[in-house]
Structures are given as C-alpha cells and as structure tokens.
Design an enzyme around this catalytic site. Structure first.
Site, PDB file in Angstrom:
ATOM      1  N   VAL A 119       2.574   7.011  -4.520  1.00  0.00           N
ATOM      2  CA  VAL A 119       1.248   6.416  -4.681  1.00  0.00           C
ATOM      3  C   VAL A 119       1.408   4.905  -4.741  1.00  0.00           C
ATOM      4  O   VAL A 119       2.222   4.392  -5.510  1.00  0.00           O
ATOM      5  CB  VAL A 119       0.605   6.909  -6.003  1.00  0.00           C
ATOM      6  CG1 VAL A 119      -0.762   6.274  -6.212  1.00  0.00           C
ATOM      7  CG2 VAL A 119       0.511   8.420  -6.015  1.00  0.00           C
ATOM      8  N   CYS A 120       0.633   4.184  -3.955  1.00  0.00           N
ATOM      9  CA  CYS A 120       0.722   2.722  -3.967  1.00  0.00           C
ATOM     10  C   CYS A 120       0.275   2.177  -5.319  1.00  0.00           C
ATOM     11  O   CYS A 120      -0.820   2.492  -5.798  1.00  0.00           O
ATOM     12  CB  CYS A 120      -0.151   2.119  -2.873  1.00  0.00           C
ATOM     13  SG  CYS A 120      -0.267   0.316  -2.996  1.00  0.00           S
ATOM     14  N   VAL A 121       1.114   1.351  -5.922  1.00  0.00           N
ATOM     15  CA  VAL A 121       0.821   0.835  -7.260  1.00  0.00           C
ATOM     16  C   VAL A 121      -0.429  -0.039  -7.260  1.00  0.00           C
ATOM     17  O   VAL A 121      -1.287   0.099  -8.144  1.00  0.00           O
ATOM     18  CB  VAL A 121       2.052   0.089  -7.849  1.00  0.00           C
ATOM     19  CG1 VAL A 121       2.490  -1.074  -6.982  1.00  0.00           C
ATOM     20  CG2 VAL A 121       1.768  -0.384  -9.262  1.00  0.00           C
TER      21      VAL A 121
END
Lengths: 99, 135, 119
Positions: free
Chosen positions: C77-79
């Site tokens: 998941v992209c931070v």
C-alpha cells in the site's frame, strides 16, 4: 502490445483513442464496461469490425455474462475467460490499460 | 521528500536494469486526483535511473495548460511541478498534436517545453516501451 | 512468468479490484508468479481491516489477505496515498504492508509483465 479497454464507448473515448494508437501485431481486449462495445448494435460496432481487419479483438466472457450480453457478441470477437486474459498478457511484451 | 530517499535506497538493488517507462496521461487535472498522484510516481521513478517518458493525450493535455490558478478551489496548484521535472532528468514530454487541436489549444499555451507528436508517432513511442502506466 | 499489478481504485465502488483479483488468481492457477500487487490512489482502501461487507457479498479485503497467505503475493500500500485517506499501519489487514512508491517502480522493473487496473 495488448491494449486493454474498460470503458463503455458511450462513457468515454478510451476505445476510440486506443484504436487510433493500436498497431498491427497488437491485440485488443475489452473488459468491464468496455464489453458493451463488443456487442451488435453498439455505437462501436463499426469501429470493432474495422479493427478486426488489423488486430485480434477479445472480450472478457465473465464480464459479458454478468451484463447479459453473451449472446450478442460481434462475429470475429473472441471471448476469453480470466485464464485467457492472463495468456494474452503473457503473449504480448507489454500491456496498456486505456483507463 | 522521505519517499525519494527511500526510493534511492531501493534503486541500489535495481540499478543494473534500465527499462523504458512511459506514464500516459489522458485525464484532466483537479476533477480527479489521477494527474497529481500520477506525477508523484513520475518523480519517484526518476530516482531509479530508468528511461522515463511522459505522454499527454486526450484530456491529459489540459494538465499542461498555462495559467492554472487554484486559490478559489483551495486545492494545491501542482502545475509548477511539470516545470521541475527537468531537474529530475525527466525530459521526454510528448504531447499529441491531434489532442491539442481537438481542444483548441496551441503549443505556446503550455507551461513547459514539450515535443508535439502525431497520434501515429505516439503509437510508435508506446510500442517501444517496456512498462506503460496510465492513470 | 512474473507479474506485477497496480490497482488504482477502491473496492466495491469500482470493478477494478475484482478484475485484478480474478486476474491474479488465474495467473497463479496457471503456475505464474504474482510478485507484487501495488495499491495506489483510492486503491489503498483495498487494505483496510475495518471492511465489513454484508454476509452475502464477497469480502474483497480478506480475499487479498488470503492470496498473500496462500501464494506469498506481496501486497503493498502506498504510504502517501494511504495517509491521505486515513490508512495507516494500525488499520491495514493481514498480508498488506505500507511502503513507498519506489515499490511500484521496482515492480515495474522486476516483473516480466506489468498490468494496471483502474478507472
């Protein structure tokens, strides 16, 4: 290249734009709402029939079936399942999703 | 940016491979977040020493229009970022001429130097890529 | 063959997450490897452990978690996209991890085939 389109031709110009950039040797796969474009009487029927002269056109069967359109597919369009989708991606060096 | 530092570390592992990445922009800015978050991916990709290019066609050409003012919307004006791309060695910006023309736009209305190409040339450029990411 | 996937839409609102899941399962079924699925834009919402769909609906989040557990698929998941949307370590489901956009570019570099699922 495998071109993947997921929009109904009535919603967005993705199919038109895709076909303007698809070169011989490539293939077109219609998924999600784009499968309506693979059916007879749709505004895209002429464009799909012309495209078939230059490149193979596929439509995702589960998407056609979910929408009740499985009996109305334009002749020459090949219906594939998710396994066929995977095979198409594997067979082509690159894929492009025309979102 | 912390993400850039992290990307630089990961780049050490992957640096032997150079692939041709093309980011295809076909959506207008502000109506949706795709243009903004797409640009963030482009900036990170620059840290990996890949062969990066950007394509603007269809409504994507609107991303590059000069004179964007977002104060009234209270959202970030990210259009200056396109000018910063050169500093990240992202210098291949291809804009499709047919898309400009269809929208009554000229090249001199764009906020950054670009290479205007025909749809046919764009198709050839796409064909040369290893990875195509469209938002 | 080694696949990398990018998902840019949240679950339930758009079919992209379903299409991507069916694609991943079919690829694994054919003996391919799905190295990484990267979740970006609203796609990060595929990872929230707070998801509770009605019992007669598919559980998109748990389905991803099971794919990770059964096949070692790396769910990233992209931070930055996650923070924008309230997704942090505390509320990601099992099998997902939060990391930077570099993981997306790396997947593009390392996979044999890269496929984007979005709107």
């Amino acid at each position: 290249m495998l071109h993947i389109v997921n929009k109904s031709p009535y919603e967005k110009n993705s199919l038109t734009s895709c076909l303007a950039h698809a070169l011989k040797g490539g293939a077109l796969l219609l998924i999600e709402d784009a499968v309506y474009g693979a059916t007879k009487g749709n505004v895209a029927e002429g464009a799909i029939r012309r495209a078939l002269a230059d490149l193979p056109v596929y439509a995702l069967g589960p998407d056609l079936e979910a929408r009740g359109m499985q009996g109305n597919v334009i002749e020459g369009v090949k219906v594939v399942d998710f396994g066929g989708f995977v095979d198409l991606v594997a067979e082509h060096r690159t894929s492009q999703s025309w979102l | 940016m912390a993400q850039v530092a992290e990307a630089l570390e990961q780049e050490q592992d992957a640096q032997s491979v150079v692939k041709k990445f093309m980011f295809v922009n076909r959506k207008a800015p502000y109506g949706t977040i795709y243009a903004l978050e797409g640009l963030e991916v482009v900036l990170i990709s620059a840290a990996f020493d890949q062969d990066v290019s950007l394509a603007f066609l269809d409504d994507g050409v609107y991303q590059l229009v000069k004179g964007q003012q977002t104060k009234g919307l209270e959202v970030k004006n990210f259009s200056p970022t396109y000018r910063a791309l050169e500093g990240y060695d992202v210098e291949k910006l291809y804009v499709e001429g047919e898309s400009l023309e269809a929208r009554g736009l000229r090249e001199d209305q764009l906020l950054v130097p670009v290479q205007v190409v025909s749809a046919q040339e764009m198709a050839q450029l796409m064909e040369q890529q290893d990875v195509i990411i469209g938002f | 063959m080694n696949f990398g996937l990018l998902i840019n839409e949240g679950p339930y609102n758009h079919q992209a997450a379903d299409t991507a899941y069916q694609f991943a399962r079919a690829a694994l079924g054919k003996g391919h490897r799905v190295q990484r699925v990267f979740f970006y834009n609203d796609g990060v919402n595929n990872a929230t452990r707070l998801t509770e769909p009605p019992q007669d609906d598919r559980h998109i989040v748990n389905r991803w978690s099971k794919l990770a557990a059964d096949h070692g698929v790396d769910l990233v998941v992209c931070v930055a996209a996650g923070l924008r949307r309230g997704l942090v370590e505390d509320n990601v489901a099992p099998g997902f991890r939060i990391s930077g956009l570099g993981q997306l570019v790396e997947a593009g570099i390392e996979s044999d085939r890269f496929v984007v699922f979005g709107d």
